[in-house]
Scaffold this motif. Structure first.
Motif, PDB file in Angstrom:
ATOM      1  N   SER A  12      26.948  30.514  96.285  1.00 43.72           N
ATOM      2  CA  SER A  12      28.029  31.212  95.473  1.00 43.72           C
ATOM      3  C   SER A  12      27.796  31.558  94.225  1.00 43.72           C
ATOM      4  O   SER A  12      27.368  30.310  93.366  1.00 43.72           O
ATOM      5  CB  SER A  12      29.341  30.590  96.053  1.00 43.72           C
ATOM      6  OG  SER A  12      30.205  31.370  95.679  1.00 43.72           O
ATOM      7  N   PHE A  13      28.399  32.532  93.825  1.00 45.25           N
ATOM      8  CA  PHE A  13      28.297  32.628  92.317  1.00 45.25           C
ATOM      9  C   PHE A  13      29.695  32.969  91.806  1.00 45.25           C
ATOM     10  O   PHE A  13      29.801  33.700  90.664  1.00 45.25           O
ATOM     11  CB  PHE A  13      27.539  33.819  91.938  1.00 45.25           C
ATOM     12  CG  PHE A  13      25.946  33.775  92.116  1.00 45.25           C
ATOM     13  CD1 PHE A  13      25.255  32.903  91.120  1.00 45.25           C
ATOM     14  CD2 PHE A  13      25.242  34.037  93.410  1.00 45.25           C
ATOM     15  CE1 PHE A  13      23.945  32.699  91.483  1.00 45.25           C
ATOM     16  CE2 PHE A  13      23.999  33.790  93.613  1.00 45.25           C
ATOM     17  CZ  PHE A  13      23.301  33.249  92.589  1.00 45.25           C
ATOM     18  N   ALA A  14      30.772  32.946  92.700  1.00 43.12           N
ATOM     19  CA  ALA A  14      32.313  33.442  92.375  1.00 43.12           C
ATOM     20  C   ALA A  14      32.301  34.603  91.621  1.00 43.12           C
ATOM     21  O   ALA A  14      32.808  34.468  90.480  1.00 43.12           O
ATOM     22  CB  ALA A  14      32.843  32.141  91.571  1.00 43.12           C
ATOM     23  N   ASP A  15      31.853  35.654  92.439  1.00 48.88           N
ATOM     24  CA  ASP A  15      32.044  36.986  91.710  1.00 48.88           C
ATOM     25  C   ASP A  15      33.465  37.518  91.386  1.00 48.88           C
ATOM     26  O   ASP A  15      33.585  38.417  90.882  1.00 48.88           O
ATOM     27  CB  ASP A  15      31.191  38.056  92.727  1.00 48.88           C
ATOM     28  CG  ASP A  15      29.799  37.634  92.794  1.00 48.88           C
ATOM     29  OD1 ASP A  15      29.054  37.201  91.742  1.00 48.88           O
ATOM     30  OD2 ASP A  15      29.092  37.983  93.732  1.00 48.88           O
ATOM     31  N   SER A  16      34.429  36.858  92.181  1.00 47.81           N
ATOM     32  CA  SER A  16      35.958  37.351  92.090  1.00 47.81           C
ATOM     33  C   SER A  16      36.491  36.786  90.683  1.00 47.81           C
ATOM     34  O   SER A  16      37.605  37.238  90.168  1.00 47.81           O
ATOM     35  CB  SER A  16      36.561  36.737  93.000  1.00 47.81           C
ATOM     36  OG  SER A  16      36.538  35.182  93.179  1.00 47.81           O
ATOM     37  N   ILE A  17      35.642  35.851  90.075  1.00 46.15           N
ATOM     38  CA  ILE A  17      36.277  35.298  88.698  1.00 46.15           C
ATOM     39  C   ILE A  17      35.728  36.254  87.773  1.00 46.15           C
ATOM     40  O   ILE A  17      34.755  36.623  87.305  1.00 46.15           O
ATOM     41  CB  ILE A  17      35.602  34.008  88.434  1.00 46.15           C
ATOM     42  CG1 ILE A  17      36.340  33.036  89.474  1.00 46.15           C
ATOM     43  CG2 ILE A  17      36.267  33.564  87.143  1.00 46.15           C
ATOM     44  CD1 ILE A  17      35.877  31.660  89.392  1.00 46.15           C
ATOM     45  N   HIS A  18      36.669  36.914  86.780  1.00 48.78           N
ATOM     46  CA  HIS A  18      36.574  37.905  85.867  1.00 48.78           C
ATOM     47  C   HIS A  18      36.925  37.570  84.509  1.00 48.78           C
ATOM     48  O   HIS A  18      36.419  37.953  83.164  1.00 48.78           O
ATOM     49  CB  HIS A  18      36.723  39.215  86.019  1.00 48.78           C
ATOM     50  CG  HIS A  18      36.280  39.748  87.374  1.00 48.78           C
ATOM     51  ND1 HIS A  18      34.934  40.250  87.692  1.00 48.78           N
ATOM     52  CD2 HIS A  18      36.733  40.011  88.556  1.00 48.78           C
ATOM     53  CE1 HIS A  18      34.874  40.670  88.925  1.00 48.78           C
ATOM     54  NE2 HIS A  18      35.863  40.688  89.481  1.00 48.78           N
ATOM     55  N   MET A  19      37.774  36.661  84.493  1.00 49.47           N
ATOM     56  CA  MET A  19      38.513  36.272  83.202  1.00 49.47           C
ATOM     57  C   MET A  19      38.400  34.782  83.135  1.00 49.47           C
ATOM     58  O   MET A  19      38.644  33.938  83.997  1.00 49.47           O
ATOM     59  CB  MET A  19      39.873  36.761  83.005  1.00 49.47           C
ATOM     60  CG  MET A  19      39.717  38.185  83.027  1.00 49.47           C
ATOM     61  SD  MET A  19      39.155  38.872  81.381  1.00 49.47           S
ATOM     62  CE  MET A  19      40.028  38.255  80.298  1.00 49.47           C
ATOM     63  N   PRO A  20      38.337  34.140  81.887  1.00 45.15           N
ATOM     64  CA  PRO A  20      38.459  32.545  81.848  1.00 45.15           C
ATOM     65  C   PRO A  20      39.960  32.117  82.230  1.00 45.15           C
ATOM     66  O   PRO A  20      40.813  32.695  81.743  1.00 45.15           O
ATOM     67  CB  PRO A  20      38.145  32.389  80.342  1.00 45.15           C
ATOM     68  CG  PRO A  20      38.238  33.467  79.874  1.00 45.15           C
ATOM     69  CD  PRO A  20      38.002  34.659  80.492  1.00 45.15           C
ATOM     70  N   ALA A  21      39.862  31.007  82.759  1.00 41.81           N
ATOM     71  CA  ALA A  21      41.257  30.337  83.216  1.00 41.81           C
ATOM     72  C   ALA A  21      42.112  30.152  82.223  1.00 41.81           C
ATOM     73  O   ALA A  21      41.516  29.755  80.871  1.00 41.81           O
ATOM     74  CB  ALA A  21      40.981  29.146  84.106  1.00 41.81           C
ATOM     75  N   GLU A  22      43.309  30.123  82.169  1.00 44.49           N
ATOM     76  CA  GLU A  22      44.131  29.861  80.950  1.00 44.49           C
ATOM     77  C   GLU A  22      43.991  28.338  80.702  1.00 44.49           C
ATOM     78  O   GLU A  22      44.384  27.847  79.749  1.00 44.49           O
ATOM     79  CB  GLU A  22      45.694  30.163  81.430  1.00 44.49           C
ATOM     80  CG  GLU A  22      45.699  31.734  81.372  1.00 44.49           C
ATOM     81  CD  GLU A  22      47.235  31.829  81.732  1.00 44.49           C
ATOM     82  OE1 GLU A  22      48.140  31.037  81.835  1.00 44.49           O
ATOM     83  OE2 GLU A  22      47.455  33.176  81.729  1.00 44.49           O
ATOM     84  N   LEU A  35      25.461  28.101  85.519  1.00 44.44           N
ATOM     85  CA  LEU A  35      25.933  26.932  84.500  1.00 44.44           C
ATOM     86  C   LEU A  35      26.618  27.759  83.656  1.00 44.44           C
ATOM     87  O   LEU A  35      27.676  27.086  83.138  1.00 44.44           O
ATOM     88  CB  LEU A  35      24.917  26.101  84.189  1.00 44.44           C
ATOM     89  CG  LEU A  35      25.328  24.987  83.087  1.00 44.44           C
ATOM     90  CD1 LEU A  35      26.191  24.161  84.042  1.00 44.44           C
ATOM     91  CD2 LEU A  35      23.814  24.213  82.774  1.00 44.44           C
ATOM     92  N   LEU A  36      26.168  28.682  82.991  1.00 46.40           N
ATOM     93  CA  LEU A  36      26.757  29.564  81.871  1.00 46.40           C
ATOM     94  C   LEU A  36      28.179  29.998  82.149  1.00 46.40           C
ATOM     95  O   LEU A  36      29.120  30.153  81.589  1.00 46.40           O
ATOM     96  CB  LEU A  36      25.837  30.714  81.321  1.00 46.40           C
ATOM     97  CG  LEU A  36      26.364  31.297  80.147  1.00 46.40           C
ATOM     98  CD1 LEU A  36      26.644  30.473  78.948  1.00 46.40           C
ATOM     99  CD2 LEU A  36      25.471  32.719  79.804  1.00 46.40           C
ATOM    100  N   LYS A  37      28.460  30.543  83.480  1.00 45.00           N
ATOM    101  CA  LYS A  37      29.388  31.005  83.978  1.00 45.00           C
ATOM    102  C   LYS A  37      30.382  29.949  84.257  1.00 45.00           C
ATOM    103  O   LYS A  37      31.871  30.235  83.842  1.00 45.00           O
ATOM    104  CB  LYS A  37      29.168  31.686  85.435  1.00 45.00           C
ATOM    105  CG  LYS A  37      30.442  32.539  85.971  1.00 45.00           C
ATOM    106  CD  LYS A  37      30.081  33.598  87.073  1.00 45.00           C
ATOM    107  CE  LYS A  37      31.308  34.298  87.548  1.00 45.00           C
ATOM    108  NZ  LYS A  37      31.083  35.461  88.339  1.00 45.00           N
ATOM    109  N   ALA A  38      30.047  28.914  84.734  1.00 50.80           N
ATOM    110  CA  ALA A  38      30.855  27.643  84.900  1.00 50.80           C
ATOM    111  C   ALA A  38      31.533  27.127  83.546  1.00 50.80           C
ATOM    112  O   ALA A  38      32.616  26.960  83.375  1.00 50.80           O
ATOM    113  CB  ALA A  38      30.251  26.664  85.339  1.00 50.80           C
ATOM    114  N   ALA A  39      30.701  27.289  82.537  1.00 50.78           N
ATOM    115  CA  ALA A  39      31.121  26.939  81.259  1.00 50.78           C
ATOM    116  C   ALA A  39      32.161  28.121  80.649  1.00 50.78           C
ATOM    117  O   ALA A  39      33.140  27.723  80.069  1.00 50.78           O
ATOM    118  CB  ALA A  39      29.748  26.914  80.097  1.00 50.78           C
ATOM    119  N   ALA A  40      31.950  29.234  81.012  1.00 46.32           N
ATOM    120  CA  ALA A  40      32.910  30.137  80.196  1.00 46.32           C
ATOM    121  C   ALA A  40      34.341  30.200  81.364  1.00 46.32           C
ATOM    122  O   ALA A  40      35.299  30.491  80.577  1.00 46.32           O
ATOM    123  CB  ALA A  40      32.264  31.566  80.449  1.00 46.32           C
ATOM    124  N   THR A  41      34.191  29.961  82.425  1.00 47.16           N
ATOM    125  CA  THR A  41      35.606  29.905  83.259  1.00 47.16           C
ATOM    126  C   THR A  41      36.457  28.546  83.145  1.00 47.16           C
ATOM    127  O   THR A  41      37.324  28.269  83.486  1.00 47.16           O
ATOM    128  CB  THR A  41      35.116  30.175  84.858  1.00 47.16           C
ATOM    129  OG1 THR A  41      34.258  28.968  85.179  1.00 47.16           O
ATOM    130  CG2 THR A  41      34.507  31.641  85.135  1.00 47.16           C
TER     131      THR A  41
END
Length: 491
Positions: free
Chosen positions: A280-290, A475-481
């Motif tokens: 999975s790449f969690a395509d629904s995540i578009h913004m970093p979490a608060e 991994l870069l996406k996990a760091a951003a989210t």
């Protein structure tokens, strides 16, 4: 195990009687050896499996050993201790004092200020002449003073200490998070480096095989001798490439060891990252979490600065103090010493015995008016610090948003390369086999074969990198989210 089998397979006894008596021995030995081989194989397999370093184990080891994480954990403990100190600062001051002295009591009319506590508190009537009559004396004192009201100064000081704890805890959390990302990235880089080394080793094997064919054909006069030189050059180039690959692999192993807080060693890594792509790449995540750990840390820095500004403001306000004193004195000088300078005693016990006591209770207020001017600028300075911290927060927030966009692009590009890699591998392999076959039959030249060898090696390295880049993108996406589980849940 193999040596044992070889020994048991030695020549049988030459006496037929002995041979007949032990005619079933080979079968027993064979079964025993088979059992030992299986047991040994299982032991070796279990040992090898135990030596495999998973990415989870690497991260947990790093959390325990890495020096920066240990240091920030101690900073949190120090901040928690400061909170307790701030709470205790509100308690009244209780001073106990006991002193026993020996000296004269000559007095003199005139002003005196005990600057810095250097004055002598000798009490006695001013006499016409100096004398050196001396006796023992004592003072027993209890003093209590309590700044019971200072317009919230103690409360704000405690709040500052609590905000410091929150900031340091969030700093530790974001450092944990970033270190997880760093360790995972180093792990993937080392795994890719190991695969590249393996690809270059395969390239050396192919180059060596070509060299053997070329040398054999050149010796038989079937091809020109220059082909042999080209083949030797290609083998040397393959060896140099392996050395470079090993050097890069060792650098990545060193980085992983440093991040884990262990000595550099030969790591056996989990091959799951080169066997499949994320589920999975969690395509629904578009913004970093608060609640991104890094944003939370920067937000708590702002909160601490604002709390410090509130505390500084209370320093300009007056302080109301309640105080009480109880003292007892003893003296070797009698009450009629003013009339008779012989009315004193040199006895130590008589001099230190309490004979007079006093107490004092009161309430006072102290307000340094010029502090209003000083503290005003100190508060203003702290507000500018808060504004600067807010600017840094906005910058980090923007960087994280851009990193999330970049991670999505990298994932798409890595997936595209991942899909093309098998096609490139198959085509390059077919071309190499074709050119190799043609060359062995004298229908192609060494240049075309070397070119096919280069294309095949490039295809293999592109395949190894393609798998790693897909995981690196995730991994870069996990760091951003701000959610490392996004990466770990995709194994």
């Amino acid at each position: 195990m193999i040596k044992m089998k070889f020994i048991f397979a030695a020549d049988p006894p030459k006496t037929s009687l002995i041979f007949r008596q032990f005619r079933y021995l080979p079968y027993l030995l064979k079964n025993k050896i088979l059992y030992l081989l299986l047991a040994g194989s299982f032991f070796v397999s279990a040992k090898t499996k135990a030596q495999v370093l998973t990415i989870t184990d690497a991260i947990e080891t790093a959390k325990i050993n890495y020096g920066t994480l240990k240091a920030k954990a101690n900073y949190v403990n120090a901040s928690k201790a400061t909170v307790q100190q701030s709470v205790k600062d509100y308690l009244p001051n209780l001073n106990l004092s006991l002193q026993q002295d020996y000296g004269t009591v000559n007095g003199q009319n005139g002003p005196l200020y005990g600057l810095g506590g250097l004055g002598v508190a000798s009490s006695g009537l001013p006499l016409g002449n100096q004398n050196w009559n001396a006796a023992f004396g004592a003072l027993y004192l209890t003093n209590v003073n309590w700044d019971f009201f200072a317009f919230g100064r103690a409360r704000e000081k405690i709040n500052v200490a609590k905000s410091t704890v929150i900031r340091d805890e969030s700093d530790l959390s974001q450092e944990f998070f970033q270190h997880e990302i760093r360790v995972a990235g180093a792990y993937l880089n080392l795994l890719a480096a190991q695969r590249l080394t393996r690809s270059w080793q395969n390239n050396l094997i192919r180059a060596t095989a070509i060299k053997q064919v070329v040398v054999t054909r050149a010796k038989n006069g079937l091809i020109a001798g220059v082909d042999s030189s080209l083949a030797n050059a290609e083998v040397s180039n393959a060896k140099i490439a392996i050395t470079r690959a090993k050097d890069f692999e060792q650098e990545q192993a060193n980085r992983l060891a440093v991040l884990m807080g262990v000595e550099q060693q030969s790591f056996i890594l989990d091959t799951v990252f080169i066997a499949k792509i994320p589920i999975s790449f969690a395509d629904s995540i578009h913004m970093p979490a608060e609640n991104h750990p890094l944003l939370t840390y920067y937000s708590n820095r702002i909160a601490l600065s604002n709390q410090q500004a509130k505390y500084y403001h209370t320093l300009s306000m007056p302080v109301f103090t309640a105080f009480g004193v109880f003292q007892t004195r003893g003296s070797g000088f009698s009450s009629n010493y003013a009339q008779d300078q012989r009315a004193y005693t040199g006895s130590f016990t008589d001099g230190i015995k309490p004979v007079r006591s006093n107490y004092l209770l009161g309430v006072g207020v102290v307000w340094n008016m010029t502090n209003v001017l000083r503290i005003r600028h100190q508060v203003l300075s702290q507000k500018f610090v808060s504004n600067a911290l807010q600017n840094e927060y906005d910058l980090v927030d923007q960087q994280i948003k851009n990193q999330l966009i970049l991670s999505n692009n990298k994932i798409q590009n890595a997936l595209a390369n991942y899909q093309e890699a098998p096609i490139q591998i198959k085509s390059a392999t077919d071309a190499y086999i074709q050119k190799s076959t043609l060359y062995k039959n004298g229908l192609s030249n060494i240049v075309d074969l070397t070119q096919a060898l280069y294309i095949l090696n490039r295809a293999e390295t592109d395949r190894d990198i393609a798998y790693s880049n897909v995981w690196q993108g995730l991994l870069l996406k996990a760091a951003a989210t701000g959610d490392f589980n996004l990466f770990t849940s995709s194994f």
